[in-house]
Motif scaffolding. Structure first.
Motif, PDB file in Angstrom:
ATOM      1  N   SER A   1     -13.491 -48.550 -12.708  1.00  0.00           N
ATOM      2  CA  SER A   1     -14.871 -48.551 -13.211  1.00  0.00           C
ATOM      3  C   SER A   1     -14.892 -48.751 -14.717  1.00  0.00           C
ATOM      4  CB  SER A   1     -15.582 -47.242 -12.857  1.00  0.00           C
ATOM      5  OG  SER A   1     -15.755 -47.140 -11.470  1.00  0.00           O
ATOM      6  N   ILE A   2     -13.982 -48.105 -15.418  1.00  0.00           N
ATOM      7  CA  ILE A   2     -13.876 -48.288 -16.871  1.00  0.00           C
ATOM      8  C   ILE A   2     -13.519 -49.737 -17.179  1.00  0.00           C
ATOM      9  CG2 ILE A   2     -12.503 -47.695 -18.924  1.00  0.00           C
ATOM     10  CD1 ILE A   2     -14.536 -45.548 -18.226  1.00  0.00           C
ATOM     11  N   SER A   3     -12.599 -50.299 -16.406  1.00  0.00           N
ATOM     12  CA  SER A   3     -12.207 -51.702 -16.611  1.00  0.00           C
ATOM     13  C   SER A   3     -13.395 -52.639 -16.446  1.00  0.00           C
ATOM     14  CB  SER A   3     -11.096 -52.097 -15.640  1.00  0.00           C
ATOM     15  OG  SER A   3      -9.909 -51.429 -15.982  1.00  0.00           O
ATOM     16  N   LYS A   4     -14.258 -52.359 -15.479  1.00  0.00           N
ATOM     17  CA  LYS A   4     -15.452 -53.187 -15.265  1.00  0.00           C
ATOM     18  C   LYS A   4     -16.364 -53.110 -16.490  1.00  0.00           C
ATOM     19  CE  LYS A   4     -18.390 -55.692 -12.984  1.00  0.00           C
ATOM     20  NZ  LYS A   4     -18.215 -57.121 -12.958  1.00  0.00           N
ATOM     21  N   HIS A   5     -16.554 -51.911 -17.025  1.00  0.00           N
ATOM     22  CA  HIS A   5     -17.361 -51.752 -18.235  1.00  0.00           C
ATOM     23  C   HIS A   5     -16.736 -52.517 -19.408  1.00  0.00           C
ATOM     24  CE1 HIS A   5     -20.385 -48.979 -16.797  1.00  0.00           C
ATOM     25  NE2 HIS A   5     -19.457 -48.180 -16.297  1.00  0.00           N
ATOM     26  N   LEU A   6     -15.425 -52.440 -19.537  1.00  0.00           N
ATOM     27  CA  LEU A   6     -14.736 -53.163 -20.609  1.00  0.00           C
ATOM     28  C   LEU A   6     -14.895 -54.673 -20.447  1.00  0.00           C
ATOM     29  CD1 LEU A   6     -11.502 -50.989 -20.855  1.00  0.00           C
ATOM     30  CD2 LEU A   6     -13.344 -51.124 -22.550  1.00  0.00           C
ATOM     31  N   ASP A   7     -14.842 -55.151 -19.209  1.00  0.00           N
ATOM     32  CA  ASP A   7     -15.033 -56.586 -18.951  1.00  0.00           C
ATOM     33  C   ASP A   7     -16.426 -57.041 -19.390  1.00  0.00           C
ATOM     34  OD1 ASP A   7     -12.497 -56.874 -17.902  1.00  0.00           O
ATOM     35  OD2 ASP A   7     -13.162 -56.748 -15.807  1.00  0.00           O
ATOM     36  N   ILE A   8     -17.434 -56.246 -19.092  1.00  0.00           N
ATOM     37  CA  ILE A   8     -18.812 -56.588 -19.470  1.00  0.00           C
ATOM     38  C   ILE A   8     -18.952 -56.604 -20.988  1.00  0.00           C
ATOM     39  CG2 ILE A   8     -21.212 -55.770 -19.424  1.00  0.00           C
ATOM     40  CD1 ILE A   8     -20.560 -54.792 -16.504  1.00  0.00           C
ATOM     41  N   LEU A   9     -18.354 -55.621 -21.656  1.00  0.00           N
ATOM     42  CA  LEU A   9     -18.403 -55.582 -23.126  1.00  0.00           C
ATOM     43  C   LEU A   9     -17.663 -56.770 -23.732  1.00  0.00           C
ATOM     44  CD1 LEU A   9     -17.848 -51.758 -23.669  1.00  0.00           C
ATOM     45  CD2 LEU A   9     -19.935 -53.052 -24.227  1.00  0.00           C
ATOM     46  N   ARG A  10     -16.553 -57.146 -23.113  1.00  0.00           N
ATOM     47  CA  ARG A  10     -15.778 -58.279 -23.612  1.00  0.00           C
ATOM     48  C   ARG A  10     -16.525 -59.595 -23.392  1.00  0.00           C
ATOM     49  NH1 ARG A  10     -10.608 -57.054 -21.599  1.00  0.00           N
ATOM     50  NH2 ARG A  10     -11.145 -58.202 -19.745  1.00  0.00           N
ATOM     51  N   GLU A  11     -17.171 -59.747 -22.233  1.00  0.00           N
ATOM     52  CA  GLU A  11     -17.955 -60.952 -21.955  1.00  0.00           C
ATOM     53  C   GLU A  11     -19.098 -61.111 -22.953  1.00  0.00           C
ATOM     54  OE1 GLU A  11     -19.276 -61.073 -17.889  1.00  0.00           O
ATOM     55  OE2 GLU A  11     -17.240 -60.780 -17.144  1.00  0.00           O
ATOM     56  N   ALA A  12     -19.664 -59.982 -23.390  1.00  0.00           N
ATOM     57  CA  ALA A  12     -20.746 -60.013 -24.379  1.00  0.00           C
ATOM     58  C   ALA A  12     -20.198 -60.141 -25.797  1.00  0.00           C
ATOM     59  CB  ALA A  12     -21.590 -58.741 -24.253  1.00  0.00           C
ATOM     60  N   GLU A  13     -18.881 -60.184 -25.919  1.00  0.00           N
ATOM     61  CA  GLU A  13     -18.179 -60.297 -27.202  1.00  0.00           C
ATOM     62  C   GLU A  13     -18.420 -59.097 -28.119  1.00  0.00           C
ATOM     63  OE1 GLU A  13     -18.929 -64.131 -28.933  1.00  0.00           O
ATOM     64  OE2 GLU A  13     -18.147 -65.196 -27.198  1.00  0.00           O
ATOM     65  N   LEU A  14     -18.768 -57.961 -27.523  1.00  0.00           N
ATOM     66  CA  LEU A  14     -18.950 -56.737 -28.305  1.00  0.00           C
ATOM     67  C   LEU A  14     -17.622 -56.066 -28.605  1.00  0.00           C
ATOM     68  CD1 LEU A  14     -22.109 -55.366 -26.515  1.00  0.00           C
ATOM     69  CD2 LEU A  14     -21.968 -56.180 -28.874  1.00  0.00           C
TER      70      LEU A  14
ATOM     71  N   ALA B   1     -25.208 -55.543 -21.776  1.00  0.00           N
ATOM     72  CA  ALA B   1     -24.064 -54.657 -22.009  1.00  0.00           C
ATOM     73  C   ALA B   1     -24.498 -53.355 -22.667  1.00  0.00           C
ATOM     74  CB  ALA B   1     -23.025 -55.360 -22.874  1.00  0.00           C
ATOM     75  N   LEU B   2     -25.433 -53.440 -23.600  1.00  0.00           N
ATOM     76  CA  LEU B   2     -25.886 -52.247 -24.327  1.00  0.00           C
ATOM     77  C   LEU B   2     -26.848 -51.388 -23.511  1.00  0.00           C
ATOM     78  CD1 LEU B   2     -26.491 -53.792 -27.865  1.00  0.00           C
ATOM     79  CD2 LEU B   2     -24.577 -52.340 -27.137  1.00  0.00           C
ATOM     80  N   SER B   3     -27.344 -51.908 -22.401  1.00  0.00           N
ATOM     81  CA  SER B   3     -28.308 -51.150 -21.600  1.00  0.00           C
ATOM     82  C   SER B   3     -27.676 -49.976 -20.856  1.00  0.00           C
ATOM     83  CB  SER B   3     -29.006 -52.074 -20.598  1.00  0.00           C
ATOM     84  OG  SER B   3     -28.106 -52.476 -19.581  1.00  0.00           O
ATOM     85  N   ASP B   4     -26.373 -49.965 -20.749  1.00  0.00           N
ATOM     86  CA  ASP B   4     -25.672 -48.918 -20.006  1.00  0.00           C
ATOM     87  C   ASP B   4     -25.126 -47.847 -20.951  1.00  0.00           C
ATOM     88  OD1 ASP B   4     -24.304 -48.317 -17.209  1.00  0.00           O
ATOM     89  OD2 ASP B   4     -22.848 -47.928 -18.808  1.00  0.00           O
ATOM     90  N   LYS B   5     -25.407 -46.581 -20.625  1.00  0.00           N
ATOM     91  CA  LYS B   5     -24.987 -45.461 -21.468  1.00  0.00           C
ATOM     92  C   LYS B   5     -23.469 -45.390 -21.611  1.00  0.00           C
ATOM     93  CE  LYS B   5     -25.246 -40.491 -21.978  1.00  0.00           C
ATOM     94  NZ  LYS B   5     -25.648 -39.216 -21.402  1.00  0.00           N
ATOM     95  N   THR B   6     -22.736 -45.621 -20.532  1.00  0.00           N
ATOM     96  CA  THR B   6     -21.267 -45.560 -20.590  1.00  0.00           C
ATOM     97  C   THR B   6     -20.734 -46.601 -21.566  1.00  0.00           C
ATOM     98  OG1 THR B   6     -21.114 -44.743 -18.325  1.00  0.00           O
ATOM     99  CG2 THR B   6     -19.135 -45.766 -19.248  1.00  0.00           C
ATOM    100  N   ARG B   7     -21.277 -47.800 -21.507  1.00  0.00           N
ATOM    101  CA  ARG B   7     -20.805 -48.852 -22.419  1.00  0.00           C
ATOM    102  C   ARG B   7     -21.140 -48.527 -23.871  1.00  0.00           C
ATOM    103  NH1 ARG B   7     -21.963 -51.963 -17.649  1.00  0.00           N
ATOM    104  NH2 ARG B   7     -24.067 -52.544 -18.294  1.00  0.00           N
ATOM    105  N   ARG B   8     -22.299 -47.913 -24.098  1.00  0.00           N
ATOM    106  CA  ARG B   8     -22.625 -47.493 -25.470  1.00  0.00           C
ATOM    107  C   ARG B   8     -21.652 -46.422 -25.944  1.00  0.00           C
ATOM    108  NH1 ARG B   8     -27.890 -47.628 -23.236  1.00  0.00           N
ATOM    109  NH2 ARG B   8     -27.995 -45.351 -23.286  1.00  0.00           N
ATOM    110  N   GLU B   9     -21.266 -45.523 -25.056  1.00  0.00           N
ATOM    111  CA  GLU B   9     -20.291 -44.485 -25.405  1.00  0.00           C
ATOM    112  C   GLU B   9     -18.917 -45.089 -25.703  1.00  0.00           C
ATOM    113  OE1 GLU B   9     -20.699 -41.162 -25.949  1.00  0.00           O
ATOM    114  OE2 GLU B   9     -22.841 -41.581 -25.756  1.00  0.00           O
ATOM    115  N   ILE B  10     -18.543 -46.095 -24.933  1.00  0.00           N
ATOM    116  CA  ILE B  10     -17.267 -46.785 -25.187  1.00  0.00           C
ATOM    117  C   ILE B  10     -17.294 -47.413 -26.576  1.00  0.00           C
ATOM    118  CG2 ILE B  10     -15.823 -48.753 -24.512  1.00  0.00           C
ATOM    119  CD1 ILE B  10     -16.569 -48.083 -21.574  1.00  0.00           C
ATOM    120  N   LEU B  11     -18.409 -48.031 -26.934  1.00  0.00           N
ATOM    121  CA  LEU B  11     -18.523 -48.630 -28.266  1.00  0.00           C
ATOM    122  C   LEU B  11     -18.397 -47.576 -29.362  1.00  0.00           C
ATOM    123  CD1 LEU B  11     -21.357 -51.247 -27.695  1.00  0.00           C
ATOM    124  CD2 LEU B  11     -18.930 -51.695 -28.081  1.00  0.00           C
ATOM    125  N   LYS B  12     -18.984 -46.402 -29.138  1.00  0.00           N
ATOM    126  CA  LYS B  12     -18.856 -45.315 -30.119  1.00  0.00           C
ATOM    127  C   LYS B  12     -17.398 -44.908 -30.284  1.00  0.00           C
ATOM    128  CE  LYS B  12     -23.367 -43.205 -29.354  1.00  0.00           C
ATOM    129  NZ  LYS B  12     -24.057 -42.005 -28.839  1.00  0.00           N
TER     130      LYS B  12
END
Length: 85
Positions: free
Chosen positions: A40-53, A7-18
Motif C-alpha cells: 500500500s505504501i508502494s502504491k502511494h509512492l508510485d502516485i507521488l512519483r507519477e505526479a513528480e512530487l 496525489a495531494l488529495s490523500d492524507k497518507t500521501r501528504r504525510e509521506i511528503l512531510k
C-alpha cells in the motif's frame, strides 16, 4: 497539474511528503510511520512519483525517495495565478 492535486488529495500521501521534507528515506523507513502494508505504501509512492512530487534513486539495494520541491513550488504558483486580477 491534475496528477499533482490527485496525489495531494490523500492524507497518507501528504504525510509521506512531510516525512520526506525532513529527510530522504527508503520505502521501509516510510512504512514504519504508517499502519498499512508495504504494498500500500508502494502504491502511494508510485502516485507521488507519477505526479513528480517525489523522485527516487537506487542506492545499493534500496530505492531512496526524496521530495521534489520544485514541482510543489510550480504548482502552488500556478494555483495562486488563477486568483490574480
Amino acid at each position: 497539474m491534475g496528477k499533482v492535486f490527485k496525489a495531494l488529495s490523500d492524507k497518507t500521501r501528504r504525510e509521506i511528503l512531510k516525512l520526506l521534507n525532513d529527510k530522504d528515506m527508503n520505502a521501509g523507513e516510510i512504512a514504519k510511520h504508517f499502519d498499512m502494508s508495504k504494498p500500500s505504501i508502494s502504491k502511494h509512492l508510485d502516485i507521488l512519483r507519477e505526479a513528480e512530487l517525489i523522485s527516487s534513486e537506487k542506492r545499493g539495494q534500496f530505492m531512496i525517495y526524496s521530495i521534489n520541491t520544485t514541482v510543489i513550488q510550480e504548482v502552488l504558483g500556478g494555483f495562486l495565478d488563477l486568483f490574480k486580477k
